[in-house]
Structure formats: structure tokens, C-alpha cells
Design an enzyme around this catalytic site. Structure first.
Site, PDB file in Angstrom:
ATOM      1  N   GLN A   1     -10.603   1.129   1.450  1.00 39.59           N
ATOM      2  CA  GLN A   1     -11.062   0.267   0.362  1.00 39.59           C
ATOM      3  C   GLN A   1      -9.918  -0.519  -0.264  1.00 39.59           C
ATOM      4  OE1 GLN A   1     -11.400   3.568   0.506  1.00 39.59           O
ATOM      5  NE2 GLN A   1     -11.008   4.602  -1.432  1.00 39.59           N
TER       6      GLN A   1
ATOM      7  N   GLN B   1      10.517  15.581   9.894  1.00 40.51           N
ATOM      8  CA  GLN B   1       9.543  14.592  10.330  1.00 40.51           C
ATOM      9  C   GLN B   1       8.199  15.245  10.652  1.00 40.51           C
ATOM     10  OE1 GLN B   1      10.943  11.767   9.899  1.00 40.51           O
ATOM     11  NE2 GLN B   1       9.115  10.560  10.263  1.00 40.51           N
TER      12      GLN B   1
ATOM     13  N   HIS C   1       5.473  15.498   7.909  1.00 42.31           N
ATOM     14  CA  HIS C   1       4.748  14.321   7.432  1.00 42.31           C
ATOM     15  C   HIS C   1       3.250  14.465   7.646  1.00 42.31           C
ATOM     16  CE1 HIS C   1       7.129  11.133   5.752  1.00 42.31           C
ATOM     17  NE2 HIS C   1       8.086  11.308   6.635  1.00 42.31           N
TER      18      HIS C   1
ATOM     19  N   GLU D   1       2.056 -34.648  30.360  1.00 38.62           N
ATOM     20  CA  GLU D   1       1.097 -33.637  29.892  1.00 38.62           C
ATOM     21  C   GLU D   1      -0.286 -34.250  29.667  1.00 38.62           C
ATOM     22  OE1 GLU D   1       3.728 -30.104  27.820  1.00 38.62           O
ATOM     23  OE2 GLU D   1       2.677 -31.499  26.496  1.00 38.62           O
TER      24      GLU D   1
ATOM     25  N   TYR E   1       0.852  -1.187   0.000  1.00 33.02           N
ATOM     26  CA  TYR E   1       0.000   0.000   0.000  1.00 33.02           C
ATOM     27  C   TYR E   1       0.892   1.243   0.000  1.00 33.02           C
ATOM     28  CZ  TYR E   1      -3.369   3.570   0.919  1.00 33.02           C
ATOM     29  OH  TYR E   1      -4.118   4.713   0.799  1.00 33.02           O
TER      30      TYR E   1
ATOM     31  N   HIS F   1       0.047 -38.649  21.951  1.00 35.37           N
ATOM     32  CA  HIS F   1       1.393 -38.164  21.649  1.00 35.37           C
ATOM     33  C   HIS F   1       2.427 -39.209  22.088  1.00 35.37           C
ATOM     34  CE1 HIS F   1      -0.400 -34.273  20.890  1.00 35.37           C
ATOM     35  NE2 HIS F   1       0.788 -33.741  20.615  1.00 35.37           N
TER      36      HIS F   1
ATOM     37  N   ASP G   1      15.320   7.752   4.643  1.00 38.63           N
ATOM     38  CA  ASP G   1      14.014   7.805   3.987  1.00 38.63           C
ATOM     39  C   ASP G   1      14.115   7.537   2.493  1.00 38.63           C
ATOM     40  OD1 ASP G   1      12.294   8.165   6.061  1.00 38.63           O
ATOM     41  OD2 ASP G   1      11.907  10.285   5.708  1.00 38.63           O
TER      42      ASP G   1
ATOM     43  N   GLU H   1      10.504   5.807  16.269  1.00 38.24           N
ATOM     44  CA  GLU H   1      10.626   5.265  14.914  1.00 38.24           C
ATOM     45  C   GLU H   1      12.022   5.577  14.367  1.00 38.24           C
ATOM     46  OE1 GLU H   1       8.406   5.768  10.569  1.00 38.24           O
ATOM     47  OE2 GLU H   1       8.181   7.311  12.109  1.00 38.24           O
ATOM     48  N   HIS H   2      12.422   6.832  14.448  1.00 36.77           N
ATOM     49  CA  HIS H   2      13.754   7.272  14.029  1.00 36.77           C
ATOM     50  C   HIS H   2      14.476   7.867  15.230  1.00 36.77           C
ATOM     51  CE1 HIS H   2      11.054   7.852  10.470  1.00 36.77           C
ATOM     52  NE2 HIS H   2      12.040   7.212   9.844  1.00 36.77           N
TER      53      HIS H   2
ATOM     54  N   ASN I   1      -2.641   6.659   6.697  1.00 31.63           N
ATOM     55  CA  ASN I   1      -3.236   7.482   7.740  1.00 31.63           C
ATOM     56  C   ASN I   1      -3.938   6.608   8.780  1.00 31.63           C
ATOM     57  OD1 ASN I   1      -5.722   6.715   6.640  1.00 31.63           O
ATOM     58  ND2 ASN I   1      -5.942   8.591   5.453  1.00 31.63           N
TER      59      ASN I   1
END
Length: 429
Positions: free
Chosen positions: A186, A255, A258, A410, A124, A415, A356, A322-323, A209
Site C-alpha cells: 500500500q 547477514q 536479516h 536510414e 520506503y 531528418h 550498514d 550484495e556484500h 520484503n
């Protein structure tokens, strides 16, 4: 930006808080769109494209003519820059290939694993306020290197029904030809469920987003894997008296632009540096095309003055950015102590923009504190590890008794029996 001077550790939880998004408000709308796409396929995607992107589409597919048109439209300079970045990203991600050995864990028991590419992946690519063609390279390049058989790219079109030329060129350079005009929730629904035009995939990658992020998390509950939970972009800069205030301010603003919900943080041991950076931010922001967006992001942002660099790094590790930019004189020493961060930039010259775009590392990274548990996108993100084992008669003798005892304790008698029948046959022979 809010300034904190020598805060106590009790205040740190408040300092590292991100801008709050009430996911409950999104959930109903996102679910309705996803359900509609699942039930009505292409027709629903086209309807939402008209509603949200104001594009009336006869077809969701990007044609070869449109790709050729894009190649002719962009400048030679941009084409060469995208090609250069793609080469560096390829070099870095190719180096992540690993070879595993067969290991005999005990006599007669051999174990190994192999890396297998995910067959179908969806990418995406946001295209709203900024066409992120660099993200095409960051996702498509490792997907191709990994050997994914089907790579499907979705990105929102303009009101004219066109995809930004640079996105198409980046996809072309990366070797992606299944490109569809679909954005937002969508698009995520189409990739998760499949439509008449858009193939269903096994894993979805890419930023977006808050609606896109909510949709990714929703479909990941039952229908498809996702790269990571994520949120708005963020950067943390650790600075000292040797840091260049012009550089630091530029990094923070890079940043902040963004999105209005982005967050930036400066942690510094120097009051004079904090003051100089604040002056530079006020000056540099006036030159930005996205001044209003950056300004809103700065309302969520903070400057923290601390006693020493170790305290600064402790706060950063708790924040898990993140950075992370270590713009201090002792960046090498601090780098060894980084525990939580998506991607780290060392020294005054390593700007976050390098990662980036063109240094080679991946910019699809965990945000919102998820760097405590998630890695950024890498070659392994597009692979699965399948384990194998081969057991000889000697192997049954080596591990059989332990398997039976553990299974019995167990209370899993079937088994135990699966090993016992083999072990008894070997003993009898």
C-alpha cells in the site's frame, strides 16, 4: 549450511542459485492492492494498515508532536550515534558531486551535460521485524545533497499507530519532514499514484520484503522509476588460512539474521578455516535474539572449499553478491579483480556492519545477482543527466553532410531535411 568441496565449474550454477521465490503467487495479491490504492487513495491505505499492520489510523501523516516525542524518547547515546553516521554518510556522498566540461567535438559544435536532481522522490523504510532507521540515513542523506525538492518517506506503524522513534529521529537529523504511516504494498502504491495525503513521486527508493519488491517492480512498468530490482539480503566471504573464524562467522550471521530468505556464502581455500567457521556459527547463533530467523537463512546458505584464491574470486564474480568481504591476507590483490559486487569490505577488520551503519558508504545495494548490472544507491541515483549542444554555422558545415548522409540511409528524409534546410541557407549566404 551445505558444504561443497572442490566443486567443478559445471556445479557453480547450482552453487550460486538463490532461494527461489515464485513471483506469480504474489502478483495477483500485489496487483489487487495497488489497484485499490490507485482507485481509493487514503481510505485504501488505512484499510490495509488495519489489515496488515493492525493499526487503526485517523491520519497517515506523522505530526511534529510525534517527532518531538521521538526526540525525547531515544537515548543520548543513540542520538549521537545516528548523528555521527549521518556525518560520515554526508561526507562520502558529497564527494560524489561531479563537474562536467563543455567539449567542442568538432569546430562549431559544443556539447555538455548538467546534473539535475529528481524533483520528487519516495523513500520506503521497512519497519516490520526490524526498524531500519539506518536506511533513512542511507536514502535521505544523498537525496538532500542532490537537492531533491520533495522527499516523501513512508514506513509502517506499530499496532498502536506509532512510528519507531529512531526512524523519526533519523529522518529529523537528515532533514526530512514529510513522513507517512504506510507500509508494504500500500505504501508503494501511494508513492506511485499519490493519495489525498501522500504525494505522488517520480522515483521510489528502499528495500523491503518480497511483497514490497514485487510492488516496486510492478509500478515501475508504467508509473514510476525505482532504484533497482532487489531481493533478500546476502553476503559472500572469501577466506583463507589467515582469516579469523570468529570474525567470519560473525559476518555470516550478521547477514543471516536479516530474514529467513537471506543467503550467506563462505568461499575458502582452507578446509581447517571452513571447519572452524562452522563451529563458530553453531556457537554464536545461540546468543542471537533472531536465532530462529538466522537458522532458517543458514538452510539456504553454503560453504565452498576451492583450490586457490583466484578460483574463489571467479566464483564470487559469478555469484555477484550484495556484500563481499575479502578476509584474506592478499585482499588488496583480490580487490583489483572484483568485477561484480554491490559493496566490498577489505581485510579482517572491515565487517559488513560498518557499511550498514557508519563508515559512510551506502547500504542500499543490488541483490539476487543484479550486481552484474546495477550499482548501489549513490548521489547519481537522485539525479538525471541532461545533455546540451550548441551549433554555429561552422558547426553545420562540420557535421551537416554526415548527418544528411546517415539520415538518408536510414530512410528518414525529414531528418535529412532538418539539416539540409540549414545547410543550404548557410551555403546560399
Amino acid at each position: 549450511m551445505k558444504i561443497y568441496k572442490y566443486p567443478s565449474r559445471k556445479e557453480w550454477a547450482q552453487i550460486i542459485a538463490r532461494p527461489h521465490i515464485d513471483a506469480k503467487e504474489l502478483a495477483g495479491m500485489v496487483k489487487n492492492i495497488l489497484d485499490d490504492v490507485k482507485a481509493n487513495g487514503d481510505e485504501a491505505v488505512k484499510r490495509y494498515e488495519k489489515k496488515f499492520d493492525h493499526a487503526e489510523l485517523s491520519s497517515l501523516s506523522v505530526s511534529q508532536f510525534e517527532i518531538d516525542e521521538a526526540l525525547a524518547a531515544i537515548s543520548t547515546e543513540l542520538y549521537e550515534a545516528i548523528t555521527f553516521a549521518h556525518e560520515n554518510i554526508s561526507k562520502f556522498h558529497s564527494s560524489q558531486r561531479t563537474v562536467t566540461n563543455k567539449i567542442e567535438t568538432c569546430p562549431g559544435v559544443t556539447c555538455w551535460q548538467k546534473s539535475v536532481p529528481i524533483e520528487k522522490v519516495g523513500l520506503y523504510i521497512p519497519g516490520g521485524t526490524a526498524p531500519l532507521f539506518s536506511t533513512v540515513l542511507m536514502l535521505a542523506t544523498p537525496a538532500k545533497i542532490a537537492g531533491c525538492k520533495e522527499i516523501v518517506l513512508c514506513t509502517p506503524p506499530s499496532p498502536e499507530g506509532k512510528v519507531h522513534p529512531a526512524i523519526l529521529v533519523a529522518a529529523h537529523i537528515a532533514g526530512i519532514d514529510k513522513i507517512f504511516k504506510a507500509g508494504g504494498v500500500q505504501a508503494i502504491g501511494a508513492l506511485a499514484y499519490g493519495t489525498e495525503s501522500i504525494p505522488k513521486v517520480y522515483k521510489i527508493f528502499g528495500p523491503g520484503n518480497q511483497f514490497v519488491m514485487a510492488a516496486k517492480q510492478m509500478v515501475s512498468l508504467h508509473d514510476v522509476a525505482i532504484d533497482m530490482p532487489a531481493g533478500p539480503s546476502e553476503v559472500c566471504v572469501i577466506a583463507d588460512e589467515t582469516s579469523n573464524p570468529v570474525y567470519v562467522a560473525a559476518d555470516l550471521l550478521s547477514q543471516a539474521e536479516h530474514g529467513a530468505d537471506s543467503q550467506v556464502m563462505l568461499i575458502t581455500t582452507s578446509t581447517s578455516t571452513a571447519e572452524a567457521v562452522e563451529r563458530e556459527i553453531n556457537s554464536q547463533i545461540e546468543t542471537l535474539a533472531r536465532k530462529e530467523i538466522a537458522g532458517k537463512a543458514l538452510e539456504n546458505s553454503k560453504i565452498v572449499i576451492v583450490e586457490d584464491e583466484d578460483t574463489a574470486l571467479d566464483l564470487s564474480n559469478l555469484y555477484a553478491p550484495e556484500h563481499l568481504i575479502l578476509a584474506t591476507n592478499s585482499y588488496a590483490r583480490l580487490a583489483d579483480k572484483v568485477i561484480n559486487a554491490g559493496s566490498v569490505f577489505l581485510g579482517n577488520l572491515a565487517c559488513e556492519s560498518a557499511g550498514d551503519y557508519a563508515s559512510g558508504t551506502n547500504h542500499t545495494l543490488p541483490t539476487n545477482g543484479y550486481a552484474t548490472a546495477y550499482s548501489g544507491v549513490n548521489l547519481d541515483s537522485f539525479n538525471r543527466k541532461i545533455t546540451f549542444q550548441y551549433i554555429t554555422e561552422q558547426g553545420v558545415k562540420s557535421i551537416g553532410k554526415a548527418v544528411e548522409i546517415m539520415a538518408e540511409n536510414e530512410l528518414l528524409t525529414a531528418h535529412k531535411n532538418a539539416m539540409a534546410v540549414r545547410r543550404n541557407d548557410i551555403i546560399m549566404n
